[in-house]
Design a protein around this motif. Structure first.
Motif, PDB file in Angstrom:
ATOM      1  N   ILE A  13       8.129  24.347  15.917  1.00 54.95           N
ATOM      2  CA  ILE A  13       8.906  25.500  15.448  1.00 54.95           C
ATOM      3  C   ILE A  13       8.061  26.771  15.446  1.00 54.95           C
ATOM      4  N   GLN A  14       8.663  27.856  15.985  1.00 55.15           N
ATOM      5  CA  GLN A  14       8.012  29.163  15.990  1.00 55.15           C
ATOM      6  C   GLN A  14       8.809  30.209  15.214  1.00 55.15           C
ATOM      7  N   HIS A  15      10.107  29.933  15.018  1.00 53.24           N
ATOM      8  CA  HIS A  15      10.959  30.836  14.257  1.00 53.24           C
ATOM      9  C   HIS A  15      11.808  30.028  13.274  1.00 53.24           C
ATOM     10  N   ILE A  16      12.127  30.649  12.131  1.00 60.40           N
ATOM     11  CA  ILE A  16      13.026  30.028  11.164  1.00 60.40           C
ATOM     12  C   ILE A  16      14.119  31.024  10.809  1.00 60.40           C
ATOM     13  N   ALA A  17      15.366  30.563  10.898  1.00 63.17           N
ATOM     14  CA  ALA A  17      16.512  31.376  10.485  1.00 63.17           C
ATOM     15  C   ALA A  17      16.973  30.883   9.117  1.00 63.17           C
ATOM     16  N   PHE A  18      17.157  31.812   8.184  1.00 61.98           N
ATOM     17  CA  PHE A  18      17.577  31.475   6.826  1.00 61.98           C
ATOM     18  C   PHE A  18      18.999  31.964   6.569  1.00 61.98           C
ATOM     19  N   VAL A  78      26.288  30.549  14.886  1.00 61.36           N
ATOM     20  CA  VAL A  78      25.964  29.614  15.976  1.00 61.36           C
ATOM     21  C   VAL A  78      25.520  30.375  17.210  1.00 61.36           C
ATOM     22  N   SER A  79      26.215  31.461  17.531  1.00 56.47           N
ATOM     23  CA  SER A  79      25.857  32.262  18.710  1.00 56.47           C
ATOM     24  C   SER A  79      24.460  32.853  18.565  1.00 56.47           C
ATOM     25  N   VAL A  80      24.165  33.380  17.364  1.00 52.19           N
ATOM     26  CA  VAL A  80      22.841  33.965  17.136  1.00 52.19           C
ATOM     27  C   VAL A  80      21.760  32.888  17.220  1.00 52.19           C
ATOM     28  N   VAL A  81      22.032  31.716  16.620  1.00 47.98           N
ATOM     29  CA  VAL A  81      21.058  30.621  16.669  1.00 47.98           C
ATOM     30  C   VAL A  81      20.808  30.183  18.104  1.00 47.98           C
ATOM     31  N   ASN A  82      21.867  30.059  18.901  1.00 48.24           N
ATOM     32  CA  ASN A  82      21.694  29.679  20.310  1.00 48.24           C
ATOM     33  C   ASN A  82      20.876  30.718  21.070  1.00 48.24           C
ATOM     34  N   GLU A  83      21.138  31.985  20.762  1.00 42.60           N
ATOM     35  CA  GLU A  83      20.387  33.057  21.422  1.00 42.60           C
ATOM     36  C   GLU A  83      18.900  32.985  21.073  1.00 42.60           C
ATOM     37  N   LEU A  84      18.597  32.877  19.772  1.00 45.45           N
ATOM     38  CA  LEU A  84      17.199  32.814  19.337  1.00 45.45           C
ATOM     39  C   LEU A  84      16.527  31.531  19.802  1.00 45.45           C
ATOM     40  N   ASN A  85      17.292  30.435  19.801  1.00 46.18           N
ATOM     41  CA  ASN A  85      16.737  29.137  20.180  1.00 46.18           C
ATOM     42  C   ASN A  85      16.364  29.087  21.646  1.00 46.18           C
ATOM     43  N   SER A  86      17.070  29.887  22.465  1.00 44.71           N
ATOM     44  CA  SER A  86      16.770  29.902  23.900  1.00 44.71           C
ATOM     45  C   SER A  86      15.432  30.570  24.181  1.00 44.71           C
ATOM     46  N   ARG A  87      14.956  31.388  23.242  1.00 43.29           N
ATOM     47  CA  ARG A  87      13.678  32.076  23.420  1.00 43.29           C
ATOM     48  C   ARG A  87      12.508  31.216  22.957  1.00 43.29           C
ATOM     49  N   SER A  88      12.663  30.576  21.796  1.00 45.72           N
ATOM     50  CA  SER A  88      11.603  29.717  21.265  1.00 45.72           C
ATOM     51  C   SER A  88      12.225  28.765  20.254  1.00 45.72           C
ATOM     52  N   SER A  89      11.504  27.716  19.937  1.00 45.64           N
ATOM     53  CA  SER A  89      12.028  26.682  19.032  1.00 45.64           C
ATOM     54  C   SER A  89      12.356  27.284  17.671  1.00 45.64           C
ATOM     55  N   LEU A  90      13.588  27.026  17.209  1.00 43.98           N
ATOM     56  CA  LEU A  90      14.085  27.641  15.985  1.00 43.98           C
ATOM     57  C   LEU A  90      14.559  26.582  15.002  1.00 43.98           C
ATOM     58  N   ALA A  91      14.207  26.764  13.738  1.00 45.42           N
ATOM     59  CA  ALA A  91      14.750  25.927  12.662  1.00 45.42           C
ATOM     60  C   ALA A  91      15.759  26.755  11.888  1.00 45.42           C
TER      61      ALA A  91
END
Length: 732
Positions: free
Chosen positions: A426-431, A611-624
């Protein structure tokens, strides 16, 4: 032994399908779906036993192989961490399973039956006998070579008997390449070429290695055993004023139980006593007792520190905090990490390849190059011992089990090795904001009036309209009025206006509570709009109070930050993990909270938008994704890994790959650090296992090392790998 007593009645239950490991709908390569073979069949009966005598993960595979050959078996799994054998079959095959496992050299027992106690003297007797015979043989060798040689042969045969017998059992049960087989071939081969002293020494070193492995395995299981011991055997239930001692299986939600000072809670409970202190260190690692107030939840396994307490049971039998941790550890093999599955597949072909190399080394040089048969058979036998996969097989599961156990002790449940591996990347975390970064309990922070009525009158009107509502903002207004001791007017015709707010009739006049943006255009003048904009810019939510279409004033509320939110975000930043807040709140309120935490944010998001934002961020780097509500579940599923707050909804907890059971955000950085440490530990273990074998393979072919060190390359590597994995349990 099972053969000498009435067979126990082993557990039998209809199989409930467990969730298979699936991809997380992410758009990168960090998600790894488990192969279809990892899923559990939907039909059949499931039986469970405890297996005694397993010293390493390779032993677990031997038991699995022995049972797999039975007809009607759908699935077999041995959970090495808890010594449990799970079998799913189309028919009742318990007698056949018992017979097959016993034939493979292991003992089965009911999960409720205690382990057979054996004295350390009896366990170590074969090893001590061999040591004595080795000493006598070496002494005879110094004075009389022929007698010494015969003594070493006798010592070898005594040490070989139990090992060869076990090898035959394993071959019959389908385990052709077990270490016992390799050891038997090597010892017999050494006798034939006259290396009698080395044959005896090989067996002695092997038995020493086995004892070390057994100790390491019991040490690794000690944490699990300690969790099991946290639950008392009986509970004191109070019914109709009478106290009765009952088994834990008889407890049901709603039962009232009593726990004496110094006693442990048998189930999760809601505290009925006004207040009490509980030692939760066994579950959380926190040494300071926790003060609990009436109606607060207390997890099973906690100890009442200073008083007799009464609690209402809130967990079903087998579903307490301790049971959930144990189940998580057991299910770790259900969700094995990709690297673990690769090592498992690799080890299956590794041993046959090494055996082929050993055979070629023993035959090719003498046949084609005129080399000495004795010399190259000796080297081939040494290579045979080097080929044992024990250290390689245990390198990954030992580290993962230790990592999961260490996380569980800190209040973080991680659902298996696959989740642990993804967490380490994981490199990013969404809260989520409400209930995750904030306490989820808004408080009234300001009251603005137009001059017609005073502050308390305005608050009383608003609280009267909101009476009975379950909305957090409504409850905050009512709570503030109660704290001030205000007498509320009696409302009538309370109703909710979809998309607008709530209204009621008080003293014949209609009172409306609404978001400012939902009011008619002529109600708010420029001055009020500026005041409301200023409040919202400070991160507050504003509710306008309107009577008969005339603005009386506004109430500002704010959800306060969790006490550990700032520290959690700072700790994540230190380990290189960036944070972003996803919220459905208005941008101004979101900006205020995010600014206070020093993190990025996305506001005014519906669940689909998250979900759209998570998919967008997840495509750049691993996101929790960290959340606590039903609306967070889709976004948690879309992320590389979803992490639920322990106080969250059941849907969020089921969807998540991990959970913070004690709601401490500061554990996030620790979880990721532990996951990274586990991954490093796995790499170290694989390097130790393959590195030692590679070194001794080369030195054996060069004639620098022989059978003795070949045994150390296996048993020594296994002990080193296990000891290295156990370091994770002590990680701070």
């Amino acid at each position: 032994m099972l053969s000498s007593q009435k067979p126990p009645q082993f557990a039998k239950a209809k199989l409930s399908p467990l969730p298979a490991q699936t991809s997380s709908c992410c758009n990168n390569d960090t998600c790894n779906a488990a192969p279809e073979a990892e899923t559990i069949p939907d039909t059949g009966e499931r039986y469970s036993w405890l297996v005694d005598g397993m010293d390493c993960a390779a032993c677990a595979r031997k038991v699995e192989n022995a049972v797999k050959q039975l007809v009607d078996v759908q699935r077999v799994q041995v959970l090495f961490a808890t010594q449990k054998l799970l079998v799913t079959a189309n028919s009742d095959i318990r007698p056949q399973v018992e017979k097959a496992v016993k034939a493979a050299g292991y003992n089965l027992r009911n999960s409720a039956a205690p382990a057979e106690k054996t004295s350390s003297w009896r366990e170590n007797l074969p090893l001590m006998l061999l040591i004595v015979m080795m000493a006598l043989s070496w002494t005879l060798e110094q004075f009389n070579h022929p007698f010494g040689k015969f003594a070493f042969i006798a010592t070898t045969l005594v040490g070989l008997w139990p090992i060869a017998r076990q090898a035959v059992r394993l071959i019959r049960s389908g385990n052709w390449f077990a270490i016992e087989t390799l050891m038997s071939v090597a010892a017999i081969g050494a006798l034939f070429i006259g290396a009698t002293a080395e044959a005896a020494m090989v067996l002695l070193l092997f038995l020493i290695g086995e004892r070390l492995e057994s100790y390491a395995a019991s040490r690794a299981r000690r944490g699990v055993s300690a969790l099991m011991a946290l639950k008392p055997e009986v509970a004191t239930r109070i019914r109709n004023g009478e106290r009765e001692a009952i088994a834990l299986a008889e407890l049901r939600p709603g039962d009232v139980i009593e726990v004496a000072a110094g006693g442990r809670l048998p189930a999760d409970g809601r505290l009925l006593t006004p207040f009490a202190s509980f030692d939760e260190s066994a579950l959380t690692g926190e040494s300071i007792p926790v003060e609990r107030q009436q109606d607060e939840k207390v997890p099973a396994g906690s100890t009442s520190v200073d008083r007799l307490v009464q609690l209402e049971v809130i967990s079903e039998p087998g579903d307490s905090a301790i049971d959930r941790i144990l189940r998580l550890i057991e299910e770790a093999d259900e969700r094995r990490a990709p690297i673990e599955r690769f090592i498992d597949r690799f080890s299956r072909i590794y041993t046959p390849i090494i055996m082929a190399i050993a055979l070629l080394a023993a035959v090719v040089p003498p046949l084609f190059f005129g080399q000495s048969w004795d010399e190259w058979i000796y080297k081939g036998l040494a290579l045979l011992l080097i080929g044992c996969p024990c250290a390689l097989v245990i390198s990954t599961p030992a580290a993962i089990t230790s990592g999961l156990a260490a996380a569980a002790r800190r209040g973080a449940l991680i659902k298996g090795g696959a989740a642990l591996e993804r967490l380490g990347k994981i490199q990013h975390i969404a809260f989520d904001k409400t209930g995750t970064l904030t306490a989820g309990k808004p408080q009234v922070t300001a009251i603005e009036m137009n001059g017609e009525i005073n502050e308390n009158e305005l608050l009383a009107l608003a609280a009267a309209v909101e009476l009975g509502s379950s909305h957090p903002l409504a409850q905050a207004i009512v709570r503030e009025a109660q704290n001030r001791g205000l007498a509320l007017p009696v409302p009538s015709a309370n109703r909710a206006l979809a998309g607008i707010g709530v209204e009621a009739t008080i003293n014949g006049e209609t009172v409306l509570l609404s978001a400012p943006g939902k009011l008619a255009e002529n109600i708010l003048d420029t001055s009020w709009q500026q005041r409301i904009t200023q409040l919202e810019a400070e991160g507050q939510t504003v509710i306008a109070v309107v009577r008969q279409n005339s603005l009386l004033g506004a109430i500002a509320l704010r959800d306060t930050l969790r006490s550990d939110a700032k520290q959690a975000v700072a700790d994540l930043r230190k380990i290189g993990v960036q944070s972003v807040m996803l919220t459905g709140d208005n941008p101004r309120a979101a900006a205020a909270i995010a600014g206070e935490l020093g993190m990025d944010y996305r506001a005014s998001l519906l669940p689909a938008d998250k979900v759209s934002v998570v998919n967008e961020l997840n495509s750049r780097s691993s996101l929790a994704m960290v959340g606590d509500g039903i609306n967070d579940a889709p976004a948690m599923k879309a992320a590389t890994i979803g992490i639920a707050m322990g106080s969250g909804t059941d849907v969020a907890l089921e969807t998540a790959d991990a959970a913070l059971t004690h709601n401490r955000l500061t554990e996030l950085a620790s979880m990721i650090g532990l996951a990274r440490a586990t991954h490093n530990n796995i790499r170290q273990n694989i390097t130790i296992a393959l590195g030692l074998k590679g070194i001794f393979l080369v030195t054996t072919l060069l004639g620098l090392t022989g059978l003795w060190l070949a045994v150390l390359a296996d048993s020594g590597a296994t002990a080193l790998v296990t000891a290295n994995a156990l370091r994770l349990l002590r990680k701070k």
